[in-house]
Design a protein around this motif. Sequence first.
Motif, PDB file in Angstrom:
ATOM      1  N   PRO A   1      11.343  15.533  75.879  1.00  0.00           N
ATOM      2  CA  PRO A   1      11.930  15.930  77.161  1.00  0.00           C
ATOM      3  C   PRO A   1      13.294  15.296  77.438  1.00  0.00           C
ATOM      4  CG  PRO A   1      10.209  14.304  77.517  1.00  0.00           C
ATOM      5  CD  PRO A   1      10.166  14.657  76.055  1.00  0.00           C
ATOM      6  N   ALA A   2      13.681  14.302  76.654  1.00  0.00           N
ATOM      7  CA  ALA A   2      14.973  13.646  76.892  1.00  0.00           C
ATOM      8  C   ALA A   2      16.127  14.604  76.583  1.00  0.00           C
ATOM      9  CB  ALA A   2      15.092  12.401  76.027  1.00  0.00           C
ATOM     10  N   ARG A   3      17.289  14.332  77.155  1.00  0.00           N
ATOM     11  CA  ARG A   3      18.460  15.169  76.916  1.00  0.00           C
ATOM     12  C   ARG A   3      18.848  15.115  75.443  1.00  0.00           C
ATOM     13  NH1 ARG A   3      23.861  13.665  80.070  1.00  0.00           N
ATOM     14  NH2 ARG A   3      23.700  11.916  78.611  1.00  0.00           N
ATOM     15  N   THR A   4      19.143  16.259  74.864  1.00  0.00           N
ATOM     16  CA  THR A   4      19.496  16.322  73.450  1.00  0.00           C
ATOM     17  C   THR A   4      20.824  15.604  73.216  1.00  0.00           C
ATOM     18  OG1 THR A   4      18.399  18.462  73.274  1.00  0.00           O
ATOM     19  CG2 THR A   4      19.890  17.850  71.486  1.00  0.00           C
ATOM     20  N   PRO A   5      20.882  14.668  72.278  1.00  0.00           N
ATOM     21  CA  PRO A   5      22.120  13.917  72.024  1.00  0.00           C
ATOM     22  C   PRO A   5      23.224  14.816  71.451  1.00  0.00           C
ATOM     23  CG  PRO A   5      20.195  12.835  71.067  1.00  0.00           C
ATOM     24  CD  PRO A   5      19.769  14.205  71.436  1.00  0.00           C
ATOM     25  N   LYS A   6      24.413  14.275  71.408  1.00  0.00           N
ATOM     26  CA  LYS A   6      25.523  14.988  70.770  1.00  0.00           C
ATOM     27  C   LYS A   6      25.229  15.152  69.279  1.00  0.00           C
ATOM     28  CE  LYS A   6      29.037  13.193  73.954  1.00  0.00           C
ATOM     29  NZ  LYS A   6      30.276  12.391  74.054  1.00  0.00           N
ATOM     30  N   ALA A   7      25.787  16.198  68.715  1.00  0.00           N
ATOM     31  CA  ALA A   7      25.515  16.521  67.312  1.00  0.00           C
ATOM     32  C   ALA A   7      25.901  15.372  66.381  1.00  0.00           C
ATOM     33  CB  ALA A   7      26.255  17.794  66.917  1.00  0.00           C
ATOM     34  N   GLU A   8      27.023  14.725  66.667  1.00  0.00           N
ATOM     35  CA  GLU A   8      27.483  13.663  65.775  1.00  0.00           C
ATOM     36  C   GLU A   8      26.589  12.423  65.816  1.00  0.00           C
ATOM     37  OE1 GLU A   8      30.222  13.515  69.492  1.00  0.00           O
ATOM     38  OE2 GLU A   8      29.221  15.006  68.228  1.00  0.00           O
ATOM     39  N   ASN A   9      25.697  12.346  66.804  1.00  0.00           N
ATOM     40  CA  ASN A   9      24.801  11.195  66.920  1.00  0.00           C
ATOM     41  C   ASN A   9      23.394  11.470  66.380  1.00  0.00           C
ATOM     42  OD1 ASN A   9      26.767   9.619  68.170  1.00  0.00           O
ATOM     43  ND2 ASN A   9      26.248  10.399  70.202  1.00  0.00           N
ATOM     44  N   MET A  10      23.208  12.661  65.803  1.00  0.00           N
ATOM     45  CA  MET A  10      21.879  13.045  65.336  1.00  0.00           C
ATOM     46  C   MET A  10      21.828  13.121  63.813  1.00  0.00           C
ATOM     47  SD  MET A  10      20.840  16.082  68.041  1.00  0.00           S
ATOM     48  CE  MET A  10      19.104  16.035  67.633  1.00  0.00           C
ATOM     49  N   THR A  11      20.687  12.718  63.264  1.00  0.00           N
ATOM     50  CA  THR A  11      20.382  12.912  61.847  1.00  0.00           C
ATOM     51  C   THR A  11      18.927  13.328  61.755  1.00  0.00           C
ATOM     52  OG1 THR A  11      20.434  11.896  59.650  1.00  0.00           O
ATOM     53  CG2 THR A  11      19.760  10.502  61.469  1.00  0.00           C
ATOM     54  N   PHE A  12      18.594  14.183  60.789  1.00  0.00           N
ATOM     55  CA  PHE A  12      17.277  14.806  60.769  1.00  0.00           C
ATOM     56  C   PHE A  12      16.459  14.363  59.559  1.00  0.00           C
ATOM     57  CE2 PHE A  12      20.034  17.655  63.187  1.00  0.00           C
ATOM     58  CZ  PHE A  12      19.319  17.727  64.373  1.00  0.00           C
ATOM     59  N   PHE A  13      15.144  14.344  59.757  1.00  0.00           N
ATOM     60  CA  PHE A  13      14.222  13.884  58.723  1.00  0.00           C
ATOM     61  C   PHE A  13      13.031  14.832  58.643  1.00  0.00           C
ATOM     62  CE2 PHE A  13      16.383  10.216  60.507  1.00  0.00           C
ATOM     63  CZ  PHE A  13      16.869   9.571  59.375  1.00  0.00           C
ATOM     64  N   PRO A  14      12.457  14.986  57.450  1.00  0.00           N
ATOM     65  CA  PRO A  14      11.294  15.880  57.299  1.00  0.00           C
ATOM     66  C   PRO A  14       9.983  15.268  57.760  1.00  0.00           C
ATOM     67  CG  PRO A  14      11.861  14.929  55.176  1.00  0.00           C
ATOM     68  CD  PRO A  14      12.918  14.467  56.142  1.00  0.00           C
ATOM     69  N   THR A  15       9.914  13.942  57.864  1.00  0.00           N
ATOM     70  CA  THR A  15       8.679  13.264  58.266  1.00  0.00           C
ATOM     71  C   THR A  15       8.997  12.071  59.142  1.00  0.00           C
ATOM     72  OG1 THR A  15       8.679  11.787  56.344  1.00  0.00           O
ATOM     73  CG2 THR A  15       7.539  13.904  56.093  1.00  0.00           C
ATOM     74  N   ALA A  16       7.992  11.632  59.884  1.00  0.00           N
ATOM     75  CA  ALA A  16       8.140  10.428  60.689  1.00  0.00           C
ATOM     76  C   ALA A  16       8.369   9.217  59.789  1.00  0.00           C
ATOM     77  CB  ALA A  16       6.912  10.218  61.559  1.00  0.00           C
TER      78      ALA A  16
END
Length: 519
Positions: A56-71
């Motif tokens: 529910p938190a506000r989605t961060p800016k794109a440059e501050n995000m990195t994605f992972f396939p698992t926890a």
Amino acid sequence: MSENRETCRGEARIFAVMDMDFAACRRAFLTRDPRFDGRIFAGVKTTGIYCRPICPARTPKAENMTFFPTAAAAQEAGFRPCLRCRPESSPDLGAWRGTSNTVSRALALIEAGAMDAGDVEALADRLGVGDRQLRRLFKQHLGASPVAVAQTRRVLLAKQLIHETQLPMSEVALASGFGSVRRFNETFQQLFGRPPGVLRRSQAPEASAAAGGITVRLPYRAPYDWDGIIGFLSARAIPGVEAVEPRRYARTLAVDGARGVVVVTPGAGDYLVAEIRFPRVQALPAVIARVRRVFDLAADPALIGAHLSQDPALAPLVAARPGLRAPGAWDGFELAVRAILGQQITVTAARSLAAKLVDAYGERIEDPAALALGLSCVFPTPDRLVGQDIAALGMPRARGAALEALARTVADDPTIFTPRADLESAIAALSALPGVGEWTAQYIALRELREPDAFPHADIALMRALTDDEGRRPTAQELLARSQAWRPWRAYAAQHLWAADAVQPQQIKRTKTDAKRAA
């Protein structure tokens, strides 16, 4: 420069595992799309936390995000779990992506506690691969090492118990697989920057403890065909060991010598509720793993259904039961005994024989809560059947002898019913057991080893379910050939066909009744 190239290569591997690019991952978070819950996690560089797509938190800016396939991949990269969206509450789909059977089997072993007392080398030996190969496969398919996966599972289970139960912290530590309370406290302090007790004080528990036990929520990927799985279990329930109602499943269970009771009910959301009563909290991870296995909570029905629906004969079956699961087994020895008892007789007759076996050799349980549910026995262990004249219960002497020989074999080697390097080697090992043929081996692989591609192609009900309009049913070999297109999800194809075969007699009876009324 070389460091930047390595980072790019790492991100490319991660997106390949997720089958999504950066823009698609970010879009899932911007729209809070629940379809991607459990598939991807986002690490926020500015806060050091990782979140689910539905956070529910506000989605961060794109440059501050990195994605992972698992926890586990996010945690190994140095991010800590979000306290708002609680990654421990997301469905765990890592074992069912069909990308690596070796990784799937390894995850099943880790969930059952294989890394609690062992190491990666021992885990690799059980799977028939080298430890370097296993580490490479984990990095390739999960983005994290086996050690990181095991550690993440412990942390997330502990965090769930902190939020959902009133267990003392010392018992939370033991119940989640930590070797000591000190190690538990150190891990939480390092990961969250605060002791575990603060996490509980910061948020009221979502579920109170059951009388004499605990209650936890176990999430799944919707839809979920509760009626289908409870119907399957009800038809095979052994009186005294299991008690099944339309909205509740209860049974006795033994784990490492400790005996207890498990009660499972459907939750108000996309989760089941498990009420667990065990004298040893250390047994909790193994019990939860068994509940997840029996109720097939790691399945991705959309992925499996889309694949099976490519066959015109299976498409209407999948559409009729979009959330159908492949029920697992509580115990390998129990399942093997049940399967041998059921050879060449009906499910009802096999259930009756199983009830006699339990009454004669099962261990009594005195828990008042169990007795109130109609539960009085624990299924007999192999040791209790060794040397017994089982045929005296009312079965062919050859079958009784096979059961006694099976009990003796399993008593000598309790690891028989564990995942092997591949399905073929598992079938070969199981087929060597007393009284176990090809059909029984495939059935055990499907329900106990959780092999998603196991397929007892000689099963008469599977062939009957594919009878064409002219009344011709396929032979076992024809069914086997046709099933190649259903791989790697043939176990689910079998479940759909069994479900269809079970309702055919009812449909025929209704059709005849309607015809008589019309006449």
